[in-house]
Design a protein around this motif. Structure first.
Motif, PDB file in Angstrom:
ATOM      1  N   PHE A   1       2.252   6.992   3.900  1.00 44.62           N
ATOM      2  CA  PHE A   1       3.061   5.994   4.951  1.00 44.62           C
ATOM      3  C   PHE A   1       2.771   6.418   6.325  1.00 44.62           C
ATOM      4  O   PHE A   1       2.337   5.345   7.110  1.00 44.62           O
ATOM      5  CB  PHE A   1       4.577   6.029   4.463  1.00 44.62           C
ATOM      6  CG  PHE A   1       5.400   5.123   5.186  1.00 44.62           C
ATOM      7  CD1 PHE A   1       5.205   3.614   4.924  1.00 44.62           C
ATOM      8  CD2 PHE A   1       6.503   5.257   5.860  1.00 44.62           C
ATOM      9  CE1 PHE A   1       5.838   2.575   5.436  1.00 44.62           C
ATOM     10  CE2 PHE A   1       7.206   4.281   6.565  1.00 44.62           C
ATOM     11  CZ  PHE A   1       7.142   2.958   6.055  1.00 44.62           C
ATOM     12  N   TYR A   2       2.801   7.430   6.528  1.00 45.13           N
ATOM     13  CA  TYR A   2       2.479   8.033   8.066  1.00 45.13           C
ATOM     14  C   TYR A   2       1.334   7.510   8.382  1.00 45.13           C
ATOM     15  O   TYR A   2       1.194   7.030   9.307  1.00 45.13           O
ATOM     16  CB  TYR A   2       2.800   9.430   8.069  1.00 45.13           C
ATOM     17  CG  TYR A   2       4.393  10.241   8.048  1.00 45.13           C
ATOM     18  CD1 TYR A   2       5.405   9.143   8.326  1.00 45.13           C
ATOM     19  CD2 TYR A   2       4.357  11.447   7.935  1.00 45.13           C
ATOM     20  CE1 TYR A   2       6.614   9.553   8.198  1.00 45.13           C
ATOM     21  CE2 TYR A   2       6.097  11.833   7.717  1.00 45.13           C
ATOM     22  CZ  TYR A   2       6.770  10.902   7.794  1.00 45.13           C
ATOM     23  OH  TYR A   2       8.199  11.488   7.853  1.00 45.13           O
ATOM     24  N   TYR A   3       0.289   7.881   7.591  1.00 49.06           N
ATOM     25  CA  TYR A   3      -1.203   7.478   7.975  1.00 49.06           C
ATOM     26  C   TYR A   3      -1.101   6.061   8.087  1.00 49.06           C
ATOM     27  O   TYR A   3      -1.814   5.814   9.064  1.00 49.06           O
ATOM     28  CB  TYR A   3      -1.927   8.017   6.629  1.00 49.06           C
ATOM     29  CG  TYR A   3      -3.301   7.517   6.792  1.00 49.06           C
ATOM     30  CD1 TYR A   3      -4.179   8.075   7.844  1.00 49.06           C
ATOM     31  CD2 TYR A   3      -3.588   6.444   5.917  1.00 49.06           C
ATOM     32  CE1 TYR A   3      -5.528   7.538   7.929  1.00 49.06           C
ATOM     33  CE2 TYR A   3      -5.079   6.052   6.026  1.00 49.06           C
ATOM     34  CZ  TYR A   3      -5.940   6.509   6.877  1.00 49.06           C
ATOM     35  OH  TYR A   3      -6.989   5.950   6.846  1.00 49.06           O
ATOM     36  N   ILE A   4      -0.722   5.205   7.369  1.00 48.90           N
ATOM     37  CA  ILE A   4      -0.821   3.669   7.471  1.00 48.90           C
ATOM     38  C   ILE A   4      -0.363   3.163   8.793  1.00 48.90           C
ATOM     39  O   ILE A   4      -0.947   2.300   9.657  1.00 48.90           O
ATOM     40  CB  ILE A   4      -0.204   2.951   6.243  1.00 48.90           C
ATOM     41  CG1 ILE A   4      -1.054   3.430   4.953  1.00 48.90           C
ATOM     42  CG2 ILE A   4      -0.248   1.422   6.346  1.00 48.90           C
ATOM     43  CD1 ILE A   4      -2.533   2.653   5.025  1.00 48.90           C
ATOM     44  N   ILE A   5       0.870   3.764   9.207  1.00 48.46           N
ATOM     45  CA  ILE A   5       1.456   3.170  10.308  1.00 48.46           C
ATOM     46  C   ILE A   5       0.999   3.783  11.401  1.00 48.46           C
ATOM     47  O   ILE A   5       0.663   2.859  12.518  1.00 48.46           O
ATOM     48  CB  ILE A   5       3.238   3.737  10.242  1.00 48.46           C
ATOM     49  CG1 ILE A   5       3.859   3.147   9.088  1.00 48.46           C
ATOM     50  CG2 ILE A   5       3.801   3.741  11.574  1.00 48.46           C
ATOM     51  CD1 ILE A   5       5.360   3.221   8.970  1.00 48.46           C
TER      52      ILE A   5
END
Length: 223
Positions: free
Chosen positions: A82-86
């Motif tokens: 999630f951190y990576y996508i955002i």
């Protein structure tokens, strides 16, 4: 604020880090695996502890950003993804220089918060990425719990309420820590947030004026 931010971005244009979130989330995953597979106390050695920094462990001022979530393996993988996508979405929108600047300002805010409270965390720093994403892409949908489609703006509102509650009931130290941990949001989106608040107040005033006008007409002409 926007002009100042533009000048700052131009001044530090050589220091943008491409694919910054790959390095951050990848290192967090490595730390998590080292702790859980090799039983190494890595997070304890790299976390942001101001008393330890004062004794010479200055690396903690940077390495705390690599402390992973302390949850089940599945939840850690989901969180890091999630951190990576955002993060990559913000970098594509802003460019690597501006995104790096956003993250660095957030790191500075987290360090100030740690100085205030004694112990720091990267939790608010990483959540500020989500907050920025919610401001820029409010209509984007995500699957909550992999099932329920929810627009990002509603999760952003919930997060804002959580922070507001912390500011209302927390100690002055906690309040200062929350505010400073969101320093990047204040710097990047302060103007937008203030304008939205003004527009909301203006809209509320127009609605009240309209209701008062309709009430006066009913009083004059009857129902």
């Amino acid at each position: 604020m926007n002009k100042w931010l533009t000048r700052l971005e131009y001044k530090f244009r050589r220091f943008g880090i491409d694919n910054l979130m790959i390095y951050i989330t990848g290192t967090m995953l490595f730390v998590y695996l080292a702790e859980n597979l090799m039983r190494l106390p890595v997070s304890r050695l790299i976390s942001l502890n101001i008393p330890a920094v004062m004794t010479g462990e200055v690396w903690r001022l940077v390495t705390f950003i690599f402390v992973p979530p302390q949850n089940s393996p599945l939840w850690v993988l989901v969180t890091l993804y999630f951190y990576y996508i955002i993060g990559t979405s913000l970098e594509r929108t802003w460019g690597s220089v501006k995104f790096t600047l956003f993250y660095v300002i957030g790191v500075i805010g987290a360090i100030i918060a740690a100085i205030i409270s004694g112990v720091g965390t990267n939790t608010y720093l990483n959540l500020s990425l989500f907050f920025a994403f919610a401001i820029l892409f409010p209509e984007h949908q995500i699957l909550l719990f992999f099932v329920l489609p929810v627009k990002v703006k509603w999760l952003g509102y919930m997060y804002a309420l959580f922070l507001g509650f912390a500011l209302l009931v927390g100690s002055w130290t906690e309040r200062a820590a929350v505010v400073m941990s969101l320093l990047a949001i204040i710097v990047f989106f302060g103007d937008i947030i203030i304008n939205k608040i003004k527009n909301y107040k203006r809209y509320g005033k127009q609605r009240r004026n309209f209701r008062n006008s309709m009430k006066r007409q009913r009083d004059i002409y009857g129902d």
